[in-house]
Design a protein around this motif. Structure first.
Motif, mmCIF file in Angstrom:
data_model
loop_
_atom_site.group_PDB
_atom_site.id
_atom_site.type_symbol
_atom_site.label_atom_id
_atom_site.label_comp_id
_atom_site.label_asym_id
_atom_site.label_seq_id
_atom_site.Cartn_x
_atom_site.Cartn_y
_atom_site.Cartn_z
ATOM 1 N N MET A 1 74.486 38.289 72.701
ATOM 2 C CA MET A 1 74.601 38.803 74.070
ATOM 3 C C MET A 1 74.885 37.659 75.016
ATOM 4 O O MET A 1 74.542 36.512 74.739
ATOM 5 N N ASP A 2 75.487 37.948 76.125
ATOM 6 C CA ASP A 2 75.810 36.934 77.112
ATOM 7 C C ASP A 2 75.006 37.219 78.375
ATOM 8 O O ASP A 2 74.766 38.360 78.713
ATOM 9 N N MET A 3 74.606 36.161 79.055
ATOM 10 C CA MET A 3 73.981 36.382 80.363
ATOM 11 C C MET A 3 74.204 35.157 81.237
ATOM 12 O O MET A 3 74.429 34.052 80.745
ATOM 13 N N THR A 4 74.159 35.395 82.512
ATOM 14 C CA THR A 4 74.382 34.290 83.443
ATOM 15 C C THR A 4 73.264 34.292 84.463
ATOM 16 O O THR A 4 72.568 35.285 84.641
ATOM 17 N N GLY A 5 73.087 33.138 85.110
ATOM 18 C CA GLY A 5 72.080 33.054 86.162
ATOM 19 C C GLY A 5 72.272 31.779 86.934
ATOM 20 O O GLY A 5 73.098 30.933 86.569
ATOM 21 N N GLU A 6 71.545 31.673 87.997
ATOM 22 C CA GLU A 6 71.604 30.421 88.726
ATOM 23 C C GLU A 6 70.224 30.087 89.254
ATOM 24 O O GLU A 6 69.355 30.955 89.389
ATOM 25 N N GLN A 7 70.016 28.791 89.491
ATOM 26 C CA GLN A 7 68.709 28.337 89.921
ATOM 27 C C GLN A 7 68.929 27.239 90.952
ATOM 28 O O GLN A 7 69.701 26.297 90.709
ATOM 29 N N LYS A 8 68.276 27.385 92.081
ATOM 30 C CA LYS A 8 68.385 26.342 93.102
ATOM 31 C C LYS A 8 67.242 25.350 92.872
ATOM 32 O O LYS A 8 66.099 25.754 92.708
ATOM 33 N N ILE A 9 67.584 24.074 92.834
ATOM 34 C CA ILE A 9 66.571 23.071 92.532
ATOM 35 C C ILE A 9 66.509 22.070 93.677
ATOM 36 O O ILE A 9 67.539 21.542 94.122
ATOM 37 N N SER A 10 65.277 21.818 94.133
ATOM 38 C CA SER A 10 65.121 20.894 95.268
ATOM 39 C C SER A 10 65.119 19.449 94.773
ATOM 40 O O SER A 10 64.105 18.759 94.838
ATOM 41 N N ALA A 11 66.222 19.020 94.272
ATOM 42 C CA ALA A 11 66.367 17.633 93.831
ATOM 43 C C ALA A 11 67.842 17.311 93.814
ATOM 44 O O ALA A 11 68.678 18.211 93.634
ATOM 45 N N PRO A 12 68.185 16.037 94.017
ATOM 46 C CA PRO A 12 69.595 15.673 94.013
ATOM 47 C C PRO A 12 70.209 15.863 92.627
ATOM 48 O O PRO A 12 69.493 15.876 91.616
ATOM 49 N N ARG A 13 71.523 15.962 92.601
ATOM 50 C CA ARG A 13 72.215 16.306 91.361
ATOM 51 C C ARG A 13 71.954 15.273 90.252
ATOM 52 O O ARG A 13 71.759 15.633 89.092
ATOM 53 N N GLN A 14 71.918 14.003 90.614
ATOM 54 C CA GLN A 14 71.724 12.958 89.607
ATOM 55 C C GLN A 14 70.352 13.118 88.923
ATOM 56 O O GLN A 14 70.226 12.971 87.705
ATOM 57 N N THR A 15 69.357 13.453 89.719
ATOM 58 C CA THR A 15 68.013 13.653 89.179
ATOM 59 C C THR A 15 68.011 14.826 88.198
ATOM 60 O O THR A 15 67.446 14.766 87.105
ATOM 61 N N VAL A 16 68.644 15.869 88.631
ATOM 62 C CA VAL A 16 68.694 17.062 87.779
ATOM 63 C C VAL A 16 69.428 16.728 86.486
ATOM 64 O O VAL A 16 69.006 17.095 85.383
ATOM 65 N N TRP A 17 70.501 15.991 86.634
ATOM 66 C CA TRP A 17 71.283 15.640 85.448
ATOM 67 C C TRP A 17 70.456 14.814 84.454
ATOM 68 O O TRP A 17 70.475 15.062 83.249
ATOM 69 N N LEU A 18 69.725 13.851 84.983
ATOM 70 C CA LEU A 18 68.897 13.022 84.104
ATOM 71 C C LEU A 18 67.862 13.879 83.380
ATOM 72 O O LEU A 18 67.608 13.715 82.181
ATOM 73 N N ALA A 19 67.298 14.775 84.131
ATOM 74 C CA ALA A 19 66.285 15.649 83.527
ATOM 75 C C ALA A 19 66.891 16.514 82.425
ATOM 76 O O ALA A 19 66.278 16.759 81.390
ATOM 77 N N LEU A 20 68.109 16.942 82.668
ATOM 78 C CA LEU A 20 68.781 17.783 81.671
ATOM 79 C C LEU A 20 69.016 17.023 80.364
ATOM 80 O O LEU A 20 69.245 17.626 79.313
ATOM 81 N N ASN A 21 69.000 15.709 80.465
ATOM 82 C CA ASN A 21 69.248 14.893 79.277
ATOM 83 C C ASN A 21 67.970 14.232 78.756
ATOM 84 O O ASN A 21 68.027 13.374 77.886
ATOM 85 N N ASP A 22 66.861 14.657 79.308
ATOM 86 C CA ASP A 22 65.582 14.050 78.949
ATOM 87 C C ASP A 22 64.845 14.970 77.968
ATOM 88 O O ASP A 22 64.452 16.083 78.311
ATOM 89 N N ALA A 23 64.671 14.478 76.751
ATOM 90 C CA ALA A 23 64.053 15.323 75.713
ATOM 91 C C ALA A 23 62.660 15.790 76.123
ATOM 92 O O ALA A 23 62.268 16.921 75.819
ATOM 93 N N GLU A 24 61.929 14.940 76.813
ATOM 94 C CA GLU A 24 60.575 15.337 77.207
ATOM 95 C C GLU A 24 60.606 16.510 78.180
ATOM 96 O O GLU A 24 59.825 17.449 78.087
ATOM 97 N N VAL A 25 61.555 16.416 79.121
ATOM 98 C CA VAL A 25 61.678 17.515 80.089
ATOM 99 C C VAL A 25 62.097 18.795 79.380
ATOM 100 O O VAL A 25 61.522 19.866 79.577
ATOM 101 N N LEU A 26 63.089 18.639 78.517
ATOM 102 C CA LEU A 26 63.568 19.840 77.814
ATOM 103 C C LEU A 26 62.451 20.450 76.985
ATOM 104 O O LEU A 26 62.244 21.657 76.964
#
Lengths: 171, 795, 291, 162
Positions: A1-26
């Motif tokens: 199945m496919d689904m889409t969504g969006e989430q507003k995050i109160s942090a700058p894009r670079q921070t979010v990006w780092l978190a997305l690549n952080d195994a601990e965060v994931l």
């Protein structure tokens, strides 16, 4: 199945990006994740226990990052074997966009598939369960990343562990 | 050819043929005292359960059972390689289906799992629960492979091959053609065209597949308690593939909890169970559970059919052209093959109608889904759906009433014997009489006026018709000619015991349809004894004459005739003894009500029990050379016609809720001509049960798959079978056109209901929806599909 | 399909239940009627360490009227509820719902508390309880707390209950004059899970709707309260035009998932159908009532 | 494997057994007591083949743990056959051929008997509804509905009211 969504995050894009690549965060954000271990820059071994009402299955497998376009988008995909329950696999295309200087809009497109006994028995509820798990992941992620300054990595991890505990407590 | 005698004309004692006599096996069944395979418990018995593939297609790298073996009570983990050492694989092809191909299949696969639900390893344990504990601990390392799920693209060059050695995913293709179809379409007054889908569904026998194999290492003998339709066939299969003499294998089936074609096939997990029993030298039981049944019982009827019909200005059908595509899973199923369903479709389309030009192509492709094979009314519901769907479209295109159109085009009752454009030989059918009988039953004008009145209130009711033919009493032309060891003949042994009672042992089997009941009726009448003195033995290869068992509606027509002949022979044998004892010529004597009587006066000369007393205990008092063979065996096989076709017509009256898409069945009618009726009640109940099974496929049942080949149904909450609350009352009428191939004149009755019901339902739904310009052609006709047709929900 | 191994223990009192729960830990589960749980276990969808049987705890049984409140013990079976005069009189929506729950043999064992705690999104009773503004009483060794039905359901099989809590009772305000209700569901066969369903409770005075709860089931991951559609009805009288308008508004309340029976679009369509049928049923009853 | 000791009454006999905690009532009846009349078919509560009477009410035997039955009373098809309680219904099933393969029949009879206890004058629709949790693949249900209807009619016209 496919689904889409969006989430507003109160942090700058670079921070979010780092978190997305952080195994601990994931690890803290993937619902039921009990282990996530990097084996390379883009590959991780993972274990998760998913619990939906009377249904409880433990999966082991791997998570891969691909189509990386830092710090804007990537595809995170995972597949796991749940033994007698069957298997699950899914991928999410994640795209980040600036939403002002201190906030980021994260949009995701998820594809999820299950196989084996869970596919055979989940017909009535699989779609909404997958939707719920995807929603939970991005919500946790937003909560975990959102309120913190970009350089407060250590603190962020602590906070996320707190969140993870809360999740467990509820299960 | 025989001259039939209508036995009901002979209303004398012991005339049971043609009467609704209760079945002898019901008293035990209503008390729960039958004996199904799972009721059999043997000393040292163990249980086997199977690890099943969660993947539609995957390479099996390794199977590790070490953790499972640590569980106390888990005895053994068995893999495909181990079984291959003692069990030979099979390839399910028939030589008369030219060009057909399939791959060797093993009890458990050696390298690859090829469908979701395929057994890949076996766990043997002291109980089923422990075996399942073991399954949870068996670690199978798979490499998922691309799956062939969509039959439409199975032959595309970019689609991966399921069995590389076959060269492509094509199992079988055949075109059945006669006349000049192209010219007929060119000359047509109107052409109608449609694409039909029949949904993949399955049998859901309430008693799951069950087998208990007991191999005695000392004697080398194998006894298999098996829920099967064909014990002798299975005896041969086990013997051949386990490399044993046929005589060392005994297959027993006492009570069978429903079969409908599901239990006439060779299932790899069942062969594995038998092989494991041989391996371990102790009784091994396998009872499939419901979850595994959905993915391992054969499926059926996964067809897409493009159909075209040409009609002339007078409303006559001039040509039919169909293109049938079916996906059968990764292997053709042994020993009947999975190509027969498609083959039947192209033999049966257009069946009831008189037309000249015919072209029908079937393409049978392999795919990574549960194997499909013969299931009740093999191919018939598909062929009938296409034919009757096109008939209704043609009638509509011509502005004709569907009944008037059928009346114009059905084969005349006086036109037999004849051969259909599809090449089917018909001995004698009664389409016109059947239609007339149906019209007597339904009050068609009243239904139409009710329909109009309801439409005015926004209530959409429809009536749909489906004429059909049904293939029964198959000869060796069905399977034997193709090399399959499937017997078309059947035998019956009738003997008179010392107390004057009669025992009949027959090769046809009891699955609940009433075989034991009709054999008892026939034998009691043939010998001339009260019915309660006859016992019938079925389902044991050691004690019954060799026969084909139950399939293709052959029990009454083939098994019944063998019983009649054996009964007549036994009576003659008894009368020969009686004539010596009574000093009267045999021709002046008869057996009535268990007594030797004077044929002319009916006066009792001697009880049969007195005759048997002398024969068995005081044979010294009879003339020394007098034959005294109170046990006679006869076998029967059809000779002139490859099949005995039956025919009939059904009507469905229903209401479509156009807001919800739900269909409410109001009434169903069937007229059937199954030749000589041995027991009207049993025939009616076969028809009713068959209709409801057809309704299941039409409205509810669907083995849904994901685009990746994952089976999406595993419980009876998701796979919907027909239940009592939604089913209509079904009225059954009869025409009798006995076959002259036999004295008895019986054809088959078990599949007619299933053959016609889906088409009748489809036509009724479309009749209801006609004012709304909506139409459904894909089964099951689910609420969503109906709402989509109505434009209320996007497609 | 044999269940995995687990321990079975029976609690005859609440205290015993909590003690056993503490003893057997987080992976022990309550066993009430077992009509969903035992099926799930047969499929080996989970492996609890122990089942704690709470079906014979006296205080979980029974139906009583306490002032303006009807109290239903969580262990009360569907059959008992369906046959109860108190329920028929004071909580008629529940009485109407019971025959829709599976079949007699299931209703004889299944309990209201089990159904609510299980929280199947297609089940009737959770939606009814939300519509009726019920309050659930949950208890654990730490004591008792009350949770409104509205806050109780969190998603697919997920509720506000903590792992060591169990439902002990359901409190429902007794119907008063002017209260009307309807339960409509669409199933393919009798007793099946609904493809779409609605529980409606409304109160009307002076020919105006004062309050209304439209609660859908099988159309989301939990009972879905249709606020937008309800807003259309509030303050107006129940007339056919208004019902049409409410039905049109309902799409804004829903984000239904697809399932084997059909996709989200079909669910949306059926939501309108059940809403209209439920309200028309109430309207028809109103018109039949003596003036 | 965890076991529990239970004492209960089955078809009038008191029995005492140690049963695995996970064992359902039907496996207990079949494997421990040799009562093979109650059939296992779906094991998830949908088909009704395992319907038995527990403390006077019909239940799905596959959705009841044997371990939970200490002190209970269970009646199976064998019990109601021996007592003669449903002889008339069974005779009607035989006369009407309301059983074909017989696998659903014990559960179907227990369910039908349950209806006739509470409703002496069921309509055909009520009969269909009451047995709609019992799956029969063979008959198409009409013969069963007929047999139950006939029995209700006969009970009304002959026997004294209970």
């Amino acid at each position: 199945m496919d689904m889409t969504g969006e989430q507003k995050i109160s942090a700058p894009r670079q921070t979010v990006w780092l978190a997305l690549n952080d195994a601990e965060v994931l690890k803290a954000c993937i619902p039921g994740c009990t282990a996530l271990e990097k084996t390379s820059d883009t590959e991780m071994k993972a274990a998760a226990t998913l619990s939906v009402g009377p249904v409880k299955a433990s999966f082991t497998g791997n998570v891969t990052l691909s189509e990386i376009d830092a710090p804007t988008s990537y595809v995170i995909s995972g597949q796991g074997s749940g033994g007698v329950a069957g298997f699950a696999k899914g991928s999410a295309k994640v795209v980040l966009a600036d939403d002002g200087p201190e906030a980021t809009l994260l949009t995701y497109t998820v594809k999820a598939d299950v196989g084996g006994k869970i596919a055979q028995l989940g017909g009535r509820l699989i779609d909404q369960t997958a939707k719920k798990l995807a929603g939970e992941f991005f919500k946790s992620f937003s909560d975990a990343v959102g309120p913190h300054a970009p350089d407060a990595d250590a603190e962020t991890v602590e906070k996320k562990k707190g969140f993870f505990k809360r999740l467990l407590g509820k299960a | 050819m025989n001259e039939n005698i209508d036995p009901r004309a002979l209303d004398r004692p012991n005339s049971y043929i043609g009467k609704s006599v209760p079945r002898p096996n019901l008293p035990k069944l209503v008390e729960g005292r039958g004996q199904f395979v799972d009721d059999v418990v043997l000393p040292r018995m163990v249980h086997v359960a199977f690890v099943r593939s969660p993947h539609a297609h995957a390479k099996i790298n390794a199977i590790n059972g070490a953790e499972a073996l640590k569980i106390p009570g888990v005895l053994r983990i068995v893999t495909g390689r181990e079984l291959a050492a003692i069990c030979d694989p099979w390839v399910a092809v028939l030589v008369h289906l030219a060009g057909m191909k399939s791959a060797p299949q093993y009890p458990l696969p050696l390298e690859r799992a090829t469908w979701h639900g395929e057994a890949v390893a076996a766990v043997v344990a002291e109980s089923r629960a422990l075996a399942e504990d073991g399954i949870a601990k068996v670690d199978v390392d798979y490499d998922p492979l691309p799956a062939v799920a969509d039959m439409e693209t199975a032959l595309a060059p970019t689609t991966p091959l399921i069995h590389a050695e076959l060269g492509d995913n094509l199992c079988f293709q055949r075109t059945n053609e006669s006349g000049d179809v192209t010219a007929a379409f060119k000359a047509a007054h109107k052409i109608v065209e449609a694409t039909f889908h029949t949904g993949r569904h399955t049998g859901v026998t309430l008693e799951p597949r069950s087998i208990l194999a007991d191999y005695n290492k000392g004697s080398g003998k194998l006894v298999v308690h098996h829920s099967t339709q064909a014990p002798h066939m299975m005896q041969g299969v086990f013997a051949k593939h386990l490399r044993m003499p046929e005589g060392d294998v005994r297959v027993i089936c006492v009570d069978v909890g429903g079969s409908y074609g599901i239990k006439v096939h060779v299932y790899p997990d069942e062969v594995a169970t038998v092989a494991i029993a041989k391996l371990m030298g102790r009784p091994v039981k396998f009872i499939a559970d419901r979850l595994e049944s959905f993915g391992s019982d054969i499926h059926a009827r996964d067809h897409r059919i493009n159909g075209k019909m040409a009609v002339d200005a007078e409303g006559r059908i001039t040509a039919i052209d169909i293109d049938d595509l079916t996906g059968i899973g990764p292997y053709s199923v042994y020993p009947r093959t999975s190509a027969v369903e498609g083959n039947q479709v192209i033999n049966l389309v257009g069946g009831p109608y008189d037309f000249a030009n015919y072209r029908a192509k079937t393409t049978v492709v392999l795919q990574n889904k549960t194997p499909t094979c013969q299931y009740r009314a093999v191919g018939h519901p598909i062929a009938t759906t296409v034919t009757e769907g096109l008939v209704d479209l043609a009638a509509e295109a011509l502005g004709m009433d569907p009944i008037a159109f059928r009346l114009k085009n059905l084969m005349r009752d006086d036109s037999y014997p004849r051969t259909s454009p599809a090449g089917m030989k018909f001995e004698g059918l009664s389409h016109i009489k059947s239609l007339g009988r149906l019209m007597d039953m339904i009050d068609y004008p009243l239904l139409r006026s009710e329909q109009d009145a309801m439409r005015a209130q926004g209530i959409y009711r429809g009536i749909g018709f489906a004429a059909f033919i049904e293939l029964t009493n198959p000869s060796p032309f069905m399977y034997g000619i193709g090399g399959a060891r499937i017997s078309a003949q059947d035998g019956c042994t009738v003997r008179i015991d010392p107390d004057g009672s009669v025992v009949a042992a027959t090769g046809v089997t009891e699955q609940g349809q009433g075989t034991e009941g009709i054999i008892r009726q026939i034998v009691a009448e043939a010998v001339g004894v009260p019915i309660h003195t006859v016992r019938v033995v079925t389902g044991d290869t050691q004690t019954t004459p060799y026969g084909g068992g139950t399939w293709a509606c052959r029990g009454a027509g083939i098994g019944g005739e063998a019983a009649l002949q054996a009964g007549i022979a036994t009576r003659a044998a008894a009368l020969r003894v009686a004539s010596a004892m009574l000093q009267a010529s045999a021709g002046t004597l008869d057996i009535v009500n268990g007594n030797i009587v004077d044929r002319a006066t009916g006066a009792v000369r001697m009880p049969l029990a007195e005759l048997t007393r002398i024969v068995y205990f005081r044979g010294d008092t009879l003339p020394p050379d007098l034959p005294r063979e109170l046990m006679q065996t006869r076998h029967f096989i059809t000779k002139e016609f490859p099949f005995a076709f039956t025919n009939g017509i059904q009507a469905s009256w229903l209401e479509v809720d156009v807001e919800t898409g739900l269909v409410k069945l109001l009434k169903h009618w069937v007229v059937e001509d199954c030749g000589r009726i041995i027991n009207p009640q049993l025939v009616d109940e076969q028809v009713r049960g068959g209709v409801v099974q057809g309704i299941g496929g039409a409205l509810y049942e669907h083995c849904a798959y994901s685009p990746e080949g994952q089976l999406l149904v595993g419980s009876m909450a998701d796979y919907l079978v027909p239940m009592a609350a939604e089913m209509p009352d079904i009225e059954v009428g009869h025409i009798e056109t006995p076959t002259r191939e036999s004295l008895l004149g019986a054809k088959g009755a078990g599949e007619a209901g299933t053959a016609g019901a889906p088409a009748a339902i489809m036509n009724a739904i479309n009749d209801a929806l006609r004012p709304l310009k909506a139409q459904v052609l894909a089964q099951p006709f689910s609420p969503e599909r109906i709402l989509q047709a109505l434009g209320k929900v996007p497609t | 399909m044999k269940s995995p191994d687990f321990a079975y223990v029976r609690a005859d009192t609440l205290d015993a239940a909590f003690r056993l729960k503490a003893q057997h830990g987080a992976d022990a589960r309550w066993l009430a009627g077992g009509q969903s749980l035992l099926a799930a276990l047969a499929f080996r969808l989970s492996e609890p360490t122990a089942l704690i049987d709470i079906s014979r705890i006296d205080v979980l049984q029974g139906i009583a009227v306490n002032g303006s409140m009807v109290r239903i013990g969580a262990g009360t079976t569907h059959t008992t509820i369906g046959e109860s005069d108190i329920i028929r009189r004071h909580v008629p929506l529940l009485a109407d719902a019971v025959p829709h729950i599976a079949h007699t043999a299931i209703r004889n064992r299944g309990t209201i508390g089990g159904s609510l705690a299980f929280a199947d999104p297609a089940a009737e009773l959770p939606a009814c309880c939300v519509a009726l503004e019920a309050t659930f009483v949950a208890a654990s060794a730490k004591g008792e707390r009350r949770i409104s039905a509205r806050d109780f359901f969190h998603g697919v099989y997920a509720t506000a209950l903590e792992n060591d809590e169990l439902l002990t009772a359901i409190e429902i305000p007794a119907a008063v004059a002017g209260d009307h209700h309807a339960l409509i569901e669409i199933t393919r066969r009798s007793g099946d899970y609904a493809m779409a369903g609605i529980a409606v409770a409304l109160r009307r005075s002076d020919d105006k709707i004062d309050r209304v709860r439209l609660v859908f089931f099988a159309l989301g991951d939990k009972p879905v309260v249709a606020h937008v559609a309800a807003g259309v009805l509030l303050g107006t009288d129940l007339v056919e035009d208004q019902i049409e308008r409410a039905a049109k508004a309902v799409s804004a309340d829903l984000d239904p998932p697809g399932d084997l029976n059909g996709g989200p679009e079909m669910k949306r369509h059926l939501a309108q159908v059940v809403l209209k049928r439920a309200l028309l049923q109430i309207l028809n009853n109103l018109m039949r009532m003596p003036a | 494997m965890t076991t529990n000791s239970i004492t209960l009454t089955v078809n009038g006999d008191q029995v005492r057994r140690d049963v695995p905690a996970r064992q359902h009532l039907i496996d207990f009846l079949r494997l421990d007591l040799g009562l093979m009349g109650s059939h296992v078919a779906c094991e998830h509560g949908v088909c009704g083949a395992c319907t038995v009477r527990l403390d006077g009410a019909i239940v799905r035997g596959c959705l009841v743990l044997a371990a939970s039955l200490h002190g209970s009373t269970v009646e199976t098809i064998e019990g109601v056959s021996d007592s003669g309680e449903i002889r008339d219904l069974q005779d009607a099933f035989i006369a009407r051929n309301a059983a074909q393969c017989g696998y659903c029949t014990p559960g179907m009879l227990m369910t039908a008997a349950d209806l006739l206890k509470s409703n002496a004058t069921p309509t055909r629709a009520e009969i269909r509804e009451h047995i709609s949790g019992n799956y029969c693949r063979c008959t198409g249900y009409q013969a069963i509905v007929d047999a139950v209807e006939t029995t209700a009619h006969k009970r009304r016209s002959s026997g004294p009211k209970p």
